[in-house]
Design an enzyme around this catalytic site. Structure first.
Site, PDB file in Angstrom:
ATOM      1  N   ASP A   1       0.270  -3.917  -4.539  1.00 18.10           N
ATOM      2  CA  ASP A   1       1.201  -3.410  -3.532  1.00 18.10           C
ATOM      3  C   ASP A   1       0.713  -3.889  -2.158  1.00 18.10           C
ATOM      4  OD1 ASP A   1       3.259  -2.192  -2.207  1.00 18.10           O
ATOM      5  OD2 ASP A   1       3.122  -0.304  -3.285  1.00 18.10           O
TER       6      ASP A   1
HETATM    7  C1  BGC Z   1       5.903  -0.534  -1.206  1.00 21.27           C
HETATM    8  C2  BGC Z   1       6.443  -1.389  -2.335  1.00 21.27           C
HETATM    9  C3  BGC Z   1       7.119  -2.618  -1.785  1.00 21.27           C
HETATM   10  C4  BGC Z   1       6.150  -3.374  -0.903  1.00 21.27           C
HETATM   11  C5  BGC Z   1       6.707  -4.663  -0.350  1.00 21.27           C
HETATM   12  C6  BGC Z   1       5.112  -1.343  -0.185  1.00 21.27           C
HETATM   13  O1  BGC Z   1       4.814  -0.610   0.945  1.00 21.27           O
HETATM   14  O2  BGC Z   1       5.090   0.476  -1.746  1.00 21.27           O
HETATM   15  O3  BGC Z   1       7.310  -0.636  -3.116  1.00 21.27           O
HETATM   16  O4  BGC Z   1       7.594  -3.415  -2.826  1.00 21.27           O
HETATM   17  O5  BGC Z   1       5.785  -2.536   0.170  1.00 21.27           O
HETATM   18  O6  BGC Z   1       7.665  -4.444   0.605  1.00 21.27           O
END
Ligand code: BGC
Length: 748
Positions: free
Chosen positions: A291
């Site tokens: 993530d």
């Molecule tokens: C979120 C994810 C997301 C990623 C990219 C993160 O902060 O938890 O769900 O895909 O950002 O934008």
């Protein structure tokens, strides 16, 4: 390994050879580059962007951010030092893709990732709403539509489906998933994965889905986002892992390691989750991306002393791509050189990434040359699909004296509430590429059914403002009308990532507005827009009808109007329980019995001495999992357990007769639940094992059949391995998780 999974992982000799050939030519720096996802944009003044977006929305204009490419990323793409970017901007995607494909030494294309969670430009209802349709086939089409639109700007990697089970509505991200139940979670994970990765995408465009967030993220303590998770391995395996397994078995090509820890080990440095379960047990061969900055956050978690150690822990644990923490870019090559990380581990990760790029066809077709937007963006078919999903997602929870449906030409309506003529909040939590100008409001929708003179709109109050409100115009509008349609609830920014809440009642002054309007004595139809189950016993009591419309996307207003006027008969049912009080959380239907279960049921389980109850509230939620009304009635009868004794390798077969006893055609979501009465570990009091949408004309009846393979009736035992245990089971064919026709069967 499941057959589908096997199919998706059949080695393709052509791809294998090309991957090995590329790998053999790569320097260590280029290999590391394939594991790096970098920011595509030059820095943005977000405050300014938000301000300009608001102004555009007020003018009803479509808003576009002027983005410039990040010069560092362009240079890195030329040097073959990045593998992927996050971006939904066509020019930037093509520019970076050209730098990688035409100017880098090995011409390896980029993955272009983006959060396309509930639509791209055609914004659909939030996923929790989508799940309330109980219609996987419809959601597969919605996902295909989102992917088709996303592909027109060069996106080839979608960070969805979000398959986290969530049993705590304080957690803002409950909006993004399918709710509390692993069976529903599995069905929706499969549907979304199939849609995103469909081979029906525009020619030459392919998309990889990313099942996230692996794993247990939805079990954050106290519902606070990013918070600690401490669940047993059994609960993990029985409840939280199945939707991921379902997505992988359907062919999901990637997953995202989660921010949270489980029992002391963060998801992003967890070899048990990322290697033992994912690779060894499941044989899954897709790509793991961290993530956003999750590798960097291992330092704040306190398991790595610096970014370098964070990089080492993550690559060893099994994270292939580092999303934007810079840890791999800065430290991985050196970690290999000084033997802290074996080169084979890096090679393995690079192989997976290259394979993904070949399988997506990116080497042959890296750019979006043709402008496909005219064909795919917001086309009439997608808009009508969005309407269909919105209508099917809405859940009718109360309809006293059948106040609904309304009759055209027979009522003067006071339309009141901060969400009644609101565009932007209906888009919901993950609609980065959505446009408020595309949204039909409830006011727009109602105007199609009413003469101008028969509808008076007034906002009543703001969504969350705390200041004293003057309700006098709302009250006089109500007094001069036959009834009130009150559109209230949460703003789009009150759920989603980092948007957890502890008070789950109506925000701001909205409950006061309800109370003063109730005093007028006029019938009130409440349309509740929200990103989570709310705690609304007082609202439910004071209004005559309650329709949960969620954040329903661009067609929400039309969908609400169609339901209120009976052009569409509601069929949605809840996939997450709605608590009576925050203190009950987590409240979910598949709970355990305990040694001292409440003896009463529903509202009767109240302060029973020395029983598992509360002094001041019942155990039961206000609205239970599976609940949802229709304008017609359905009668369940003639339950038949066709296999009262079924072998371990057999199929449980059950049927019941459903009859539409009302006056309108309707769709009923019939549900099959079981209870394993005695187990080597305790079992939930009910577990969903099947559901069907049954369309019936007035007076029509039909025998419906449920087949469940017995191997799906198991659980993880004391040693955490999966088993199905012989013995007696209860079952129900039911309209919801609290009632139904009851029978028994035995596995022998
Ligand atoms: C979120 C994810 C997301 C990623 C990219 C993160 O902060 O938890 O769900 O895909 O950002 O934008």
């Amino acid at each position: 390994m499941n057959e589908n999974n096997k199919l998706h992982h059949q080695p393709d000799p052509y791809v294998e050879t090309r991957v090995e050939s590329l790998l053999s030519q790569m320097t260590l720096g280029e290999k590391v580059g394939q594991l790096v996802l970098e920011n595509a944009f030059a820095p943005i003044d977000w405050a300014d962007v938000i301000q300009r977006q608001k102004e555009a929305e007020e003018r009803g204009e479509v808003f576009k951010i002027d983005l410039l490419p990040n010069p560092v990323a362009v240079e890195h793409a030329r040097q073959g030092l990045i593998s992927a970017i996050n971006s939904a901007d066509l020019q930037i995607n093509n520019q970076l893709q050209r730098a990688a494909v035409e100017e880098s030494r090995l011409h390896i294309p980029l993955l272009v990732g983006h959060d396309v969670i509930h639509g791209f430009r055609t914004v659909f209802p939030i996923p929790l709403a989508e799940a309330s349709t109980w219609n996987p086939e419809l959601l597969e089409r919605a996902a295909l539509c989102a992917a088709s639109e996303a592909a027109t700007v060069g996106i080839n990697w979608i960070y969805a489906p979000m398959v986290d089970i969530a049993r705590d509505p304080r957690w803002g991200r409950i909006a993004e998933g399918a709710g509390e139940d692993p069976f529903v979670g599995r069905a929706m994970a499969e549907a979304h994965t199939r849609g995103f990765q469909s081979t029906d995408l525009p020619a030459g465009r392919r998309i990889a889905a990313c099942a996230k967030h692996y794993v247990g993220y939805g079990a954050a303590e106290a519902g606070r986002d990013y918070n600690t998770v401490d669940i047993s391995e059994r609960t993990l395996r029985d409840v939280y892992l199945p939707p991921f397994k379902a997505a992988f078995d359907t062919g999901a090509r990637s997953t995202m390691s989660s921010f949270n820890e489980i029992g002391g080990v963060p998801g992003t440095s967890n070899p048990f989750l990322l290697r033992t379960i994912l690779r060894e047990e499941w044989g899954w061969q897709g790509v793991v991306v961290s993530d956003f900055n999750a590798i960097g956050e291992l330092v704040q978690h306190g398991v790595a002393k610096d970014l370098r150690e964070a990089a080492r822990l993550s690559i060893l644990a099994g994270v292939d791509i580092d999303m934007e923490s810079g840890a791999y870019a800065r430290h991985l090559a050196q970690l290999v050189e000084n033997h802290s990380v074996p080169l084979e581990i890096v090679d393995e990760a690079v192989r997976r990434v290259l394979k993904l790029k070949f399988n997506l066809g990116l080497f042959d077709n890296p750019y979006v040359d043709k402008d496909l937007s005219g064909k795919y963006i917001l086309n009439p078919e997608f808009r009508s699909l969005a309407l269909d999903v919105a209508r099917q997602s809405m859940v009718l929870l109360k309809n006293s004296q059948t106040v609904l449906p309304l009759q055209t030409g027979k009522s003067r309506i006071a339309l009141i509430g901060p969400l009644a003529d609101n565009h932007s909040d209906l888009l919901g939590t993950w609609a980065i590429t959505g446009q408020a100008a595309d949204v039909e409001t409830v006011y727009d929708g109602l105007k199609q059914y009413l003469e101008d003179a028969d509808i008076v709109y007034t906002q009543g109050c703001s969504i969350s403002g705390k200041e004293q409100e003057d309700f006098s115009s709302a009250v006089s509008a109500a007094q001069n009308a036959d009834m009130v349609v009150l559109v209230i609830g949460e703003g789009a920014d009150m759920s989603g990532e980092a948007h957890s809440r502890v008070y789950l009642g109506l925000p701001g002054r909205q409950q006061e507005l309800v109370n003063v309007l109730a005093q007028t004595g006029k019938p009130i139809i409440a349309v509740l827009m929200c990103g989570r189950p709310l705690v609304v016993p007082e609202l439910a009591e004071k209004v005559d009808a309650l329709l949960v419309a969620w954040h329903g996307g661009i067609r929400a207003g039309q969908a609400v109007a169609d339901i209120l006027f009976g052009a569409f008969n509601p069929s949605g049912k809840l996939t997450a329980s709605w608590p009576r009080a925050e203190g009950q959380i987590p409240v979910y239907y598949a709970h355990k019995s305990t040694g001292r279960p409440a003896e009463g049921s529903g509202t009767k389980q109240y302060h029973e001495p020395f029983r598992s109850t509360y002094l001041d509230e019942t155990n039961a939620p206000l609205f239970a999992f599976g609940e949802g009304l229709s304008y017609t009635q359905f009668d369940y009868s003639q339950l038949k357990v066709l296999t009262p004794v079924v072998p371990l390798d057999g199929v449980l077969k059950v049927s019941a007769v459903l009859k539409n006893t009302g006056n309108l055609p309707g769709v009923e979501v019939a549900q099959l639940y079981v209870r394993d009465l005695i187990g080597s570990v305790t079992r939930p009091v009910r577990e969903l094992k099947g559901f069907q949408r049954v369309a019936l004309q007035p007076g029509e009846e039909r025998q419906v059949f449920f087949d469940v393979v017995v191997s799906d009736l198991g659980f993880h035992g004391q040693d955490n391995t999966y088993r199905v245990e012989p013995g007696e089971f209860q079952l129900w064919v039911a309209p919801d998780s609290t009632s139904g026709l009851e029978g028994r069967f035995e596995i022998r």
